[in-house]
Scaffold this motif. Structure first.
Motif, mmCIF file in Angstrom:
data_model
loop_
_atom_site.group_PDB
_atom_site.id
_atom_site.type_symbol
_atom_site.label_atom_id
_atom_site.label_comp_id
_atom_site.label_asym_id
_atom_site.label_seq_id
_atom_site.Cartn_x
_atom_site.Cartn_y
_atom_site.Cartn_z
ATOM 1 N N SER A 198 0.618 -1.046 0.416
ATOM 2 C CA SER A 198 0.146 0.006 -0.388
ATOM 3 C C SER A 198 1.089 1.300 0.039
ATOM 4 O O SER A 198 0.235 2.615 -0.351
ATOM 5 C CB SER A 198 -0.850 0.271 1.271
ATOM 6 O OG SER A 198 -0.261 -0.419 2.411
ATOM 7 N N SER A 199 2.265 0.869 0.593
ATOM 8 C CA SER A 199 2.880 2.768 0.474
ATOM 9 C C SER A 199 4.519 1.646 0.292
ATOM 10 O O SER A 199 5.325 0.975 0.340
ATOM 11 C CB SER A 199 2.179 3.122 1.601
ATOM 12 O OG SER A 199 3.178 2.261 2.958
ATOM 13 N N GLY A 200 5.180 2.905 0.402
ATOM 14 C CA GLY A 200 6.777 2.280 0.639
ATOM 15 C C GLY A 200 7.170 2.196 1.526
ATOM 16 O O GLY A 200 7.846 1.619 1.918
ATOM 17 N N GLN A 201 6.492 2.778 2.562
ATOM 18 C CA GLN A 201 7.284 2.635 3.990
ATOM 19 C C GLN A 201 6.483 0.774 4.795
ATOM 20 O O GLN A 201 7.612 0.278 5.380
ATOM 21 C CB GLN A 201 6.058 3.365 5.508
ATOM 22 C CG GLN A 201 6.821 4.948 5.031
ATOM 23 C CD GLN A 201 7.965 4.876 6.054
ATOM 24 O OE1 GLN A 201 9.363 4.694 5.423
ATOM 25 N NE2 GLN A 201 7.657 4.670 7.608
ATOM 26 N N VAL B 127 14.753 -5.884 -3.931
ATOM 27 C CA VAL B 127 14.439 -4.356 -3.381
ATOM 28 C C VAL B 127 13.031 -3.814 -3.359
ATOM 29 O O VAL B 127 12.063 -4.608 -3.588
ATOM 30 C CB VAL B 127 15.133 -3.788 -4.953
ATOM 31 C CG1 VAL B 127 13.956 -2.627 -5.331
ATOM 32 C CG2 VAL B 127 16.476 -4.245 -5.364
ATOM 33 N N THR B 128 13.650 -2.376 -2.611
ATOM 34 C CA THR B 128 12.075 -1.921 -2.299
ATOM 35 C C THR B 128 12.078 -0.758 -3.185
ATOM 36 O O THR B 128 13.030 0.051 -3.599
ATOM 37 C CB THR B 128 12.005 -1.639 -1.264
ATOM 38 O OG1 THR B 128 12.947 -0.626 -0.503
ATOM 39 C CG2 THR B 128 11.986 -2.784 -0.342
ATOM 40 N N HIS B 129 10.547 -0.871 -3.131
ATOM 41 C CA HIS B 129 10.054 0.789 -3.928
ATOM 42 C C HIS B 129 9.171 1.399 -2.954
ATOM 43 O O HIS B 129 7.951 0.706 -2.563
ATOM 44 C CB HIS B 129 9.980 0.883 -5.689
ATOM 45 C CG HIS B 129 10.699 0.239 -6.645
ATOM 46 N ND1 HIS B 129 11.580 1.325 -6.707
ATOM 47 C CD2 HIS B 129 11.356 -1.239 -6.978
ATOM 48 C CE1 HIS B 129 12.450 0.978 -7.510
ATOM 49 N NE2 HIS B 129 12.338 -0.477 -7.426
ATOM 50 N N SER B 130 9.199 3.422 -2.722
ATOM 51 C CA SER B 130 7.550 3.747 -3.220
ATOM 52 C C SER B 130 7.361 3.978 -4.423
ATOM 53 O O SER B 130 8.330 4.991 -5.073
ATOM 54 C CB SER B 130 8.276 4.982 -2.187
ATOM 55 O OG SER B 130 6.932 5.657 -2.490
ATOM 56 N N THR B 131 6.738 3.485 -5.002
ATOM 57 C CA THR B 131 6.498 4.037 -6.282
ATOM 58 C C THR B 131 5.607 4.844 -6.337
ATOM 59 O O THR B 131 5.458 5.429 -7.447
ATOM 60 C CB THR B 131 4.911 2.058 -6.323
ATOM 61 O OG1 THR B 131 4.422 2.369 -5.797
ATOM 62 C CG2 THR B 131 5.944 1.153 -7.222
ATOM 63 N N THR B 132 5.260 4.825 -4.896
ATOM 64 C CA THR B 132 4.271 6.953 -5.489
ATOM 65 C C THR B 132 5.633 7.698 -5.761
ATOM 66 O O THR B 132 4.934 8.584 -6.216
ATOM 67 C CB THR B 132 4.289 6.666 -3.711
ATOM 68 O OG1 THR B 132 3.552 5.961 -2.867
ATOM 69 C CG2 THR B 132 3.551 9.138 -3.497
ATOM 70 N N GLY C 45 1.733 3.979 -2.544
ATOM 71 C CA GLY C 45 1.899 2.654 -3.467
ATOM 72 C C GLY C 45 2.958 2.344 -3.206
ATOM 73 O O GLY C 45 4.559 2.956 -2.681
ATOM 74 N N GLY C 46 3.999 1.030 -2.837
ATOM 75 C CA GLY C 46 4.855 0.455 -2.201
ATOM 76 C C GLY C 46 5.170 -0.802 -3.235
ATOM 77 O O GLY C 46 3.968 -1.494 -3.923
ATOM 78 N N ALA C 47 6.491 -1.741 -3.543
ATOM 79 C CA ALA C 47 6.104 -2.575 -4.330
ATOM 80 C C ALA C 47 8.305 -3.247 -3.836
ATOM 81 O O ALA C 47 9.073 -2.842 -2.884
ATOM 82 C CB ALA C 47 6.874 -2.444 -5.480
ATOM 83 N N VAL D 298 7.533 13.975 -3.700
ATOM 84 C CA VAL D 298 9.160 14.517 -4.544
ATOM 85 C C VAL D 298 8.450 14.015 -5.547
ATOM 86 O O VAL D 298 8.137 12.739 -5.676
ATOM 87 C CB VAL D 298 9.739 13.991 -3.326
ATOM 88 C CG1 VAL D 298 9.836 12.612 -3.084
ATOM 89 C CG2 VAL D 298 10.850 14.550 -3.816
ATOM 90 N N ALA D 299 9.800 13.952 -6.513
ATOM 91 C CA ALA D 299 9.693 12.674 -7.827
ATOM 92 C C ALA D 299 8.791 12.675 -8.470
ATOM 93 O O ALA D 299 8.017 11.636 -9.139
ATOM 94 C CB ALA D 299 9.918 11.640 -7.392
ATOM 95 N N ASP D 300 7.845 14.019 -8.909
ATOM 96 C CA ASP D 300 6.829 13.562 -10.130
ATOM 97 C C ASP D 300 6.879 14.471 -11.112
ATOM 98 O O ASP D 300 8.171 15.427 -11.104
ATOM 99 C CB ASP D 300 5.255 13.787 -9.346
ATOM 100 C CG ASP D 300 4.811 15.021 -9.179
ATOM 101 O OD1 ASP D 300 5.701 16.077 -9.971
ATOM 102 O OD2 ASP D 300 4.151 15.121 -8.244
ATOM 103 N N ALA D 301 6.481 14.681 -12.098
ATOM 104 C CA ALA D 301 6.140 15.286 -13.374
ATOM 105 C C ALA D 301 6.773 16.947 -12.722
ATOM 106 O O ALA D 301 6.786 17.621 -14.000
ATOM 107 C CB ALA D 301 5.149 15.253 -14.078
ATOM 108 N N ARG D 302 5.886 17.175 -11.726
ATOM 109 C CA ARG D 302 6.328 18.733 -11.613
ATOM 110 C C ARG D 302 7.210 19.159 -10.795
ATOM 111 O O ARG D 302 7.142 18.273 -9.561
ATOM 112 C CB ARG D 302 4.546 19.320 -10.492
ATOM 113 C CG ARG D 302 2.989 18.499 -11.732
ATOM 114 C CD ARG D 302 2.144 18.509 -10.692
ATOM 115 N NE ARG D 302 0.964 18.460 -11.372
ATOM 116 C CZ ARG D 302 0.473 16.842 -11.907
ATOM 117 N NH1 ARG D 302 1.548 16.094 -10.908
ATOM 118 N NH2 ARG D 302 -0.125 16.093 -12.163
ATOM 119 N N SER D 303 7.901 20.313 -10.652
ATOM 120 C CA SER D 303 8.826 20.643 -9.638
ATOM 121 C C SER D 303 8.004 21.410 -7.707
ATOM 122 O O SER D 303 7.130 21.881 -8.214
ATOM 123 C CB SER D 303 9.484 21.553 -10.189
ATOM 124 O OG SER D 303 10.333 22.182 -11.570
ATOM 125 N N CYS D 304 9.115 20.689 -7.811
ATOM 126 C CA CYS D 304 8.583 20.914 -5.971
ATOM 127 C C CYS D 304 9.276 21.235 -5.128
ATOM 128 O O CYS D 304 10.927 20.213 -5.681
ATOM 129 C CB CYS D 304 7.027 19.866 -5.778
ATOM 130 S SG CYS D 304 7.712 17.757 -5.604
#
Length: 426
Positions: A82-85, A201-206, A217-219, A370-376
């Motif tokens: 459900s999340s990277g955490q 390997v883990t990911h925060s797919t978010t 999400g996570g993986a 963090v880490a999406d198409a829009r600068s933040c």
């Protein structure tokens, strides 16, 4: 799709429709699945047959997306969370129990640090933190007889330290434990940790995998390379009978799929941190353009970092793939095509100047993401890492004035113009 390049895997892996089936991965928006006989259902609960019976454990949409991420990373099995955490929690607790110990890089995301330093400690699992650039001697000194895993981030959030995979993998394997790596920031486009000795390997797919700030999400992906049987006594949870499933032994019954099968059959069954099929569908759309977005993120980040480096009001800048950065050599070794779109910097005016500058941004948004198409942009000491004390912040590589800048895929000149006008107010 092992023979295809990763760009093709981003688009084609995971879902292969048969005659008359939807070309696009469908959303199996159902909690439950029908069978004709009680015996058929019973075999699923005994892990004697493959199939779906309840979405808390598995769902066809989720499994297709997990299979795509697995293929991209070069693994043998994967699961969505459900999340990277949740992914980082499951990755450790799938092989740890009360009385165990892990070794962890100190340069990790604040939530992960808190998870390992405090939350799992309450469950009886202790963590020893080491610097990401620790020597072999320092790293080896952190191990104990009850150590079960080593954890690090490919590129740490937000300190942007690059993990020296070969050093950490060597230490882990010499002590008979797996190396678990969070590959969120680099993504398999820029780094495939299994090729450098990581085992899981883990990911925060978010983040970049979704890429549009639409779904949390996570993986977890298993390489299948760690030999649990060789450390059978240490990992009895995988190599000895599981009485909650009629005494099956995961390594014997599922081979290289043992780790992920156990995580699904036990942890997901009991804790239920499943990713919704709707979110998995949206994640899959993001994955289809990941190979196009990551190069642009890296290109823009480098341009912004170079602008900041030359600005009179800027005290320091970190961008791992910028020449002269403290992590440049490691980045060039492990990620020759670029690292990520996240950079960090601080202003000569200190913490207050950093906050003042952020408040003047117009195009770039202040968000927790963090880490999406829009600068933040974000000030970790005030936001994501505010649960840490000053010493913990410094241990995690977070200076009080640190600004985490997630450079998007807009026009780089527009991003720089917005930063320039904001700096005029400092």
């Amino acid at each position: 799709m092992g023979n295809f390049k990763i760009e093709t895997k981003c688009i084609q892996s995971g879902w292969t429709p048969k005659k008359g089936e939807p070309r696009v991965l469908p959303i199996y928006q159902s909690t439950t699945f029908k069978y004709d006989t009680s015996e058929q259902m019973g075999k699923l609960f005994d892990l004697e047959d493959e199939g779906y019976f309840y979405t808390r454990l598995q769902n066809p949409t989720n499994d297709a997306v997990a299979a795509k991420i697995c293929d991209m990373e070069g693994g043998v099995a994967a699961m969505l969370t459900s999340s990277g955490q949740a992914a980082n929690f499951y990755a450790i607790m799938n092989i740890c129990e009360a009385g165990d110990h892990i070794v962890c890089s100190s340069a990790v995301y604040g939530g992960t640090y808190n998870l390992y330093a405090h939350t799992i400690r309450k469950m009886g699992v202790e963590a020893t933190f080491v610097e990401p650039d620790a020597s072999e001697e320092e790293l080896n000194a952190a191990f104990r007889e009850n150590t079960k895993a080593v954890f690090g981030e490919t590129i740490s959030n937000p300190s942007l330290d690059v993990l020296d995979f070969e050093v950490f993998a060597k230490a882990a394997h010499e002590h008979g434990v797996p190396l678990i790596v969070d590959n969120t920031f680099a993504t398999p486009i820029n780094c495939r940790p299994f090729e450098w000795g990581a085992d899981i390997v883990t990911h925060s797919t978010t983040k970049y995998m979704d890429g549009h700030a639409t779904c949390v999400g996570g993986a977890i992906v298993d390489s299948g390379n760690f030999d649990w049987e060789a450390q059978g006594e240490k990992y009895a949870c995988l190599t000895q009978p599981d009485e909650t499933y009629h005494g099956i032994i995961y390594t014997q019954k599922f081979g290289k799929g043992a780790y992920i099968t156990k995580a699904t059959a036990q942890l997901m069954r009991d804790l239920g941190s499943i990713q919704s099929p709707q979110n998995a569908f949206l994640l899959n759309l993001g994955l289809e353009t990941l190979h196009l977005r990551m190069p642009r993120h890296c290109e823009n980040a480098l341009k912004v970092a170079q602008f900041l480096k030359n600005h009179e009001k800027v005290a320091w800048v970190h961008c791992p793939h910028m020449e002269g950065d403290k992590n440049y050599e490691l980045a060039k070794k492990y990620m020759p095509n670029g690292t990520c779109g996240v950079i960090t910097f601080g202003l000569k005016g200190g913490r207050e100047a950093s906050i003042q500058m952020m408040d003047q941004l117009k195009l770039v948004a202040i968000v927790t993401h963090v880490a999406d198409a829009r600068s933040c942009v974000l000030h970790p000491a005030s936001h994501t890492h505010r649960q840490m004390n000053d010493q913990e912040l410094l241990d995690a590589g977070v200076q009080p004035d640190l600004i985490r800048f997630s450079v998007g895929i807009e026009n780089a000149d527009d991003i720089i113009t917005d930063i320039e006008q904001a700096l005029q107010h400092v």
